[in-house]
Motif scaffolding. Structure first.
Motif, PDB file in Angstrom:
ATOM      1  N   SER A 125       0.814  -1.220   0.000  1.00 19.54           N
ATOM      2  CA  SER A 125       0.000   0.000   0.000  1.00 19.54           C
ATOM      3  C   SER A 125       0.847   1.270   0.000  1.00 19.54           C
ATOM      4  CB  SER A 125      -0.927   0.011   1.217  1.00 19.54           C
ATOM      5  OG  SER A 125      -0.178   0.005   2.423  1.00 19.54           O
ATOM      6  N   ARG A 126       2.164   1.129   0.220  1.00 21.04           N
ATOM      7  CA  ARG A 126       3.043   2.292   0.303  1.00 21.04           C
ATOM      8  C   ARG A 126       4.148   2.284  -0.753  1.00 21.04           C
ATOM      9  NH1 ARG A 126       4.301   2.947   6.778  1.00 21.04           N
ATOM     10  NH2 ARG A 126       2.127   3.142   7.472  1.00 21.04           N
ATOM     11  N   SER A 127       4.298   1.193  -1.448  1.00 22.99           N
ATOM     12  CA  SER A 127       5.388   1.080  -2.414  1.00 22.99           C
ATOM     13  C   SER A 127       5.039   0.006  -3.423  1.00 22.99           C
ATOM     14  CB  SER A 127       6.702   0.732  -1.696  1.00 22.99           C
ATOM     15  OG  SER A 127       6.545  -0.464  -0.970  1.00 22.99           O
ATOM     16  N   GLN A 128       5.893  -0.138  -4.415  1.00 24.81           N
ATOM     17  CA  GLN A 128       5.697  -1.189  -5.404  1.00 24.81           C
ATOM     18  C   GLN A 128       7.023  -1.887  -5.652  1.00 24.81           C
ATOM     19  OE1 GLN A 128       4.835   0.328  -9.351  1.00 24.81           O
ATOM     20  NE2 GLN A 128       5.468   2.379  -8.719  1.00 24.81           N
ATOM     21  N   SER A 129       6.941  -3.150  -6.015  1.00 21.82           N
ATOM     22  CA  SER A 129       8.151  -3.922  -6.241  1.00 21.82           C
ATOM     23  C   SER A 129       8.184  -4.412  -7.678  1.00 21.82           C
ATOM     24  CB  SER A 129       8.210  -5.120  -5.294  1.00 21.82           C
ATOM     25  OG  SER A 129       9.325  -5.916  -5.595  1.00 21.82           O
ATOM     26  N   PRO A 130       9.014  -3.807  -8.517  1.00 21.17           N
ATOM     27  CA  PRO A 130       9.211  -4.351  -9.861  1.00 21.17           C
ATOM     28  C   PRO A 130      10.039  -5.616  -9.742  1.00 21.17           C
ATOM     29  CG  PRO A 130      10.715  -2.534  -9.477  1.00 21.17           C
ATOM     30  CD  PRO A 130       9.834  -2.628  -8.259  1.00 21.17           C
ATOM     31  N   PRO A 131      10.152  -6.413 -10.805  1.00 21.23           N
ATOM     32  CA  PRO A 131      10.904  -7.676 -10.717  1.00 21.23           C
ATOM     33  C   PRO A 131      12.409  -7.454 -10.719  1.00 21.23           C
ATOM     34  CG  PRO A 131      10.045  -7.368 -12.903  1.00 21.23           C
ATOM     35  CD  PRO A 131       9.489  -6.245 -12.089  1.00 21.23           C
ATOM     36  N   ASP A 132      12.913  -6.780  -9.682  1.00 22.32           N
ATOM     37  CA  ASP A 132      14.358  -6.637  -9.528  1.00 22.32           C
ATOM     38  C   ASP A 132      14.679  -6.559  -8.045  1.00 22.32           C
ATOM     39  OD1 ASP A 132      13.768  -4.048  -8.709  1.00 22.32           O
ATOM     40  OD2 ASP A 132      14.311  -3.139 -10.614  1.00 22.32           O
ATOM     41  N   ASP A 133      15.848  -6.047  -7.710  1.00 25.32           N
ATOM     42  CA  ASP A 133      16.325  -6.106  -6.330  1.00 25.32           C
ATOM     43  C   ASP A 133      15.999  -4.869  -5.509  1.00 25.32           C
ATOM     44  OD1 ASP A 133      17.380  -8.605  -6.826  1.00 25.32           O
ATOM     45  OD2 ASP A 133      19.276  -7.788  -7.525  1.00 25.32           O
ATOM     46  N   ARG A 134      15.168  -3.971  -6.025  1.00 21.53           N
ATOM     47  CA  ARG A 134      14.809  -2.759  -5.285  1.00 21.53           C
ATOM     48  C   ARG A 134      13.296  -2.575  -5.336  1.00 21.53           C
ATOM     49  NH1 ARG A 134      19.195  -1.239  -2.559  1.00 21.53           N
ATOM     50  NH2 ARG A 134      18.457   0.894  -2.472  1.00 21.53           N
ATOM     51  N   PHE A 135      12.743  -1.851  -4.386  1.00 21.32           N
ATOM     52  CA  PHE A 135      11.336  -1.474  -4.481  1.00 21.32           C
ATOM     53  C   PHE A 135      11.242   0.039  -4.623  1.00 21.32           C
ATOM     54  CE2 PHE A 135      12.221  -1.612   0.112  1.00 21.32           C
ATOM     55  CZ  PHE A 135      11.729  -0.385   0.560  1.00 21.32           C
ATOM     56  N   LYS A 136      10.101   0.520  -5.092  1.00 19.75           N
ATOM     57  CA  LYS A 136       9.899   1.945  -5.337  1.00 19.75           C
ATOM     58  C   LYS A 136       8.832   2.472  -4.388  1.00 19.75           C
ATOM     59  CE  LYS A 136      11.109   1.548 -10.218  1.00 19.75           C
ATOM     60  NZ  LYS A 136      10.634   1.694 -11.621  1.00 19.75           N
ATOM     61  N   ASN A 137       9.180   3.518  -3.651  1.00 16.17           N
ATOM     62  CA  ASN A 137       8.249   4.083  -2.688  1.00 16.17           C
ATOM     63  C   ASN A 137       7.250   5.007  -3.348  1.00 16.17           C
ATOM     64  OD1 ASN A 137       9.356   3.192   0.006  1.00 16.17           O
ATOM     65  ND2 ASN A 137      11.180   4.108  -0.907  1.00 16.17           N
ATOM     66  N   ILE A 138       6.057   5.038  -2.772  1.00 19.85           N
ATOM     67  CA  ILE A 138       5.041   6.005  -3.156  1.00 19.85           C
ATOM     68  C   ILE A 138       5.168   7.176  -2.188  1.00 19.85           C
ATOM     69  CG2 ILE A 138       2.555   6.432  -3.361  1.00 19.85           C
ATOM     70  CD1 ILE A 138       2.260   3.382  -3.869  1.00 19.85           C
ATOM     71  N   SER A 139       5.297   8.403  -2.685  1.00 14.58           N
ATOM     72  CA  SER A 139       5.435   9.579  -1.829  1.00 14.58           C
ATOM     73  C   SER A 139       4.245   9.668  -0.865  1.00 14.58           C
ATOM     74  CB  SER A 139       5.491  10.838  -2.702  1.00 14.58           C
ATOM     75  OG  SER A 139       5.662  11.984  -1.901  1.00 14.58           O
ATOM     76  N   PRO A 140       4.484   9.955   0.415  1.00 19.76           N
ATOM     77  CA  PRO A 140       5.705  10.469   1.060  1.00 19.76           C
ATOM     78  C   PRO A 140       6.518   9.394   1.771  1.00 19.76           C
ATOM     79  CG  PRO A 140       3.893  10.719   2.569  1.00 19.76           C
ATOM     80  CD  PRO A 140       3.332  10.027   1.331  1.00 19.76           C
ATOM     81  N   PHE A 141       6.329   8.129   1.436  1.00 21.17           N
ATOM     82  CA  PHE A 141       7.003   7.051   2.158  1.00 21.17           C
ATOM     83  C   PHE A 141       8.442   6.875   1.663  1.00 21.17           C
ATOM     84  CE2 PHE A 141       2.433   6.097   2.137  1.00 21.17           C
ATOM     85  CZ  PHE A 141       2.212   6.165   3.506  1.00 21.17           C
ATOM     86  N   HIS A 142       9.254   6.248   2.493  1.00 18.81           N
ATOM     87  CA  HIS A 142      10.679   6.102   2.176  1.00 18.81           C
ATOM     88  C   HIS A 142      11.163   4.717   2.559  1.00 18.81           C
ATOM     89  CE1 HIS A 142      11.740   6.340   6.447  1.00 18.81           C
ATOM     90  NE2 HIS A 142      10.802   7.266   6.543  1.00 18.81           N
ATOM     91  N   GLU A 143      12.349   4.367   2.054  1.00 20.53           N
ATOM     92  CA  GLU A 143      12.943   3.082   2.385  1.00 20.53           C
ATOM     93  C   GLU A 143      13.651   3.163   3.729  1.00 20.53           C
ATOM     94  OE1 GLU A 143      17.000   3.669  -0.243  1.00 20.53           O
ATOM     95  OE2 GLU A 143      15.182   2.923  -1.196  1.00 20.53           O
ATOM     96  N   GLN A 144      13.686   2.040   4.421  1.00 22.37           N
ATOM     97  CA  GLN A 144      14.327   1.985   5.731  1.00 22.37           C
ATOM     98  C   GLN A 144      15.301   0.807   5.750  1.00 22.37           C
ATOM     99  OE1 GLN A 144      13.782   4.242   8.303  1.00 22.37           O
ATOM    100  NE2 GLN A 144      15.567   3.230   9.199  1.00 22.37           N
ATOM    101  N   TYR A 145      16.529   1.071   6.184  1.00 20.74           N
ATOM    102  CA  TYR A 145      17.547   0.027   6.277  1.00 20.74           C
ATOM    103  C   TYR A 145      17.597  -0.492   7.710  1.00 20.74           C
ATOM    104  CZ  TYR A 145      18.928   1.467   1.638  1.00 20.74           C
ATOM    105  OH  TYR A 145      18.916   1.747   0.293  1.00 20.74           O
ATOM    106  N   VAL A 146      17.486  -1.805   7.865  1.00 17.92           N
ATOM    107  CA  VAL A 146      17.417  -2.429   9.181  1.00 17.92           C
ATOM    108  C   VAL A 146      18.820  -2.769   9.676  1.00 17.92           C
ATOM    109  CG1 VAL A 146      16.501  -4.387  10.499  1.00 17.92           C
ATOM    110  CG2 VAL A 146      15.136  -3.367   8.655  1.00 17.92           C
ATOM    111  N   GLU A 147      19.110  -2.379  10.905  1.00 22.13           N
ATOM    112  CA  GLU A 147      20.403  -2.680  11.504  1.00 22.13           C
ATOM    113  C   GLU A 147      20.562  -4.195  11.680  1.00 22.13           C
ATOM    114  OE1 GLU A 147      23.008  -0.779  12.300  1.00 22.13           O
ATOM    115  OE2 GLU A 147      21.969   0.923  11.369  1.00 22.13           O
TER     116      GLU A 147
END
Length: 198
Positions: A132-154
């Motif tokens: 509901s906040r992003s989309q995943s094309p068939p590759d190794d990254r997803f694309k965020n829908i504004s205003p959401f962002h990616e988060q890297y987990v420690e």
């Protein structure tokens, strides 16, 4: 593109057009048609799963292991509360390489036999995205829908553990290794579940 679980699931139910012998391990793949077939199955899988709250995109040989939480649900609840604007979460990967030999003999559990691994690396990140906040094309990254962002987990919170041969393209496949026993805390539960399925 590396094979992920969506692709694996989809291709078990979809027949590729053209040569019936063609597959992920076949030597007679037809390019560029192979890439088209592969992407169609992945996109179909993402569409079918789009009603879910979270979708993990990873290889079938991967396991997401929380370190400070007992379950993945608890981990995701904590991450979502800590990062309310996240469109998804990227995880570092630890590689458990078969060539290093197994450390334990655990019947019915391939994953719990290999404790030696690389340190967490961000070379090939895996992710969970929120449809509901992003989309995943068939590759190794997803694309965020504004205003959401990616988060890297420690890595101290969780990492993806990959089991198998040394992945093609991994830098320093035989670096300094560590013994990671995180998977052993799930041993009883996983063995019970595996034997129930068997």
């Amino acid at each position: 593109m590396r094979k992920n679980t969506c692709t694996t699931f989809a291709t078990s139910y979809w027949r590729f057009s053209g040569n019936p012998e063609r597959g992920y391990t076949a030597n007679n793949r037809v390019y560029p048609q192979f890439y088209h077939d592969e992407e169609i199955t992945v996109m179909d899988c993402h569409e079918r799963l789009s009603g879910y709250q979270y979708i993990l995109v990873s290889n079938i040989e991967d396991i997401l292991l929380p370190r400070q939480h007992l379950t993945v649900k608890d981990l995701l609840k904590n991450l979502s509360e800590s990062h309310p604007q996240a469109g998804g979460f990227y995880f570092q990967v630890q590689y458990h390489v078969e060539e290093w030999g197994n450390d334990l003999e655990v019947p019915d559990s391939y994953f719990q036999q290999y404790l030696k691994s690389t340190k967490p690396t961000s070379q090939f990140l895996k992710y969970i995205y929120i449809p509901s906040r992003s989309q995943s094309p068939p590759d190794d990254r997803f694309k965020n829908i504004s205003p959401f962002h990616e988060q890297y987990v420690e890595p101290s919170l969780a990492t993806i553990h990959h089991y198998g041969k040394c992945p093609e393209g991994l830098k320093d496949c035989f670096p300094e290794t560590m013994a990671d026993k995180t998977v052993t805390k799930y041993q009883k539960m996983l063995l019970n579940n595996t034997r129930t399925v068997l």
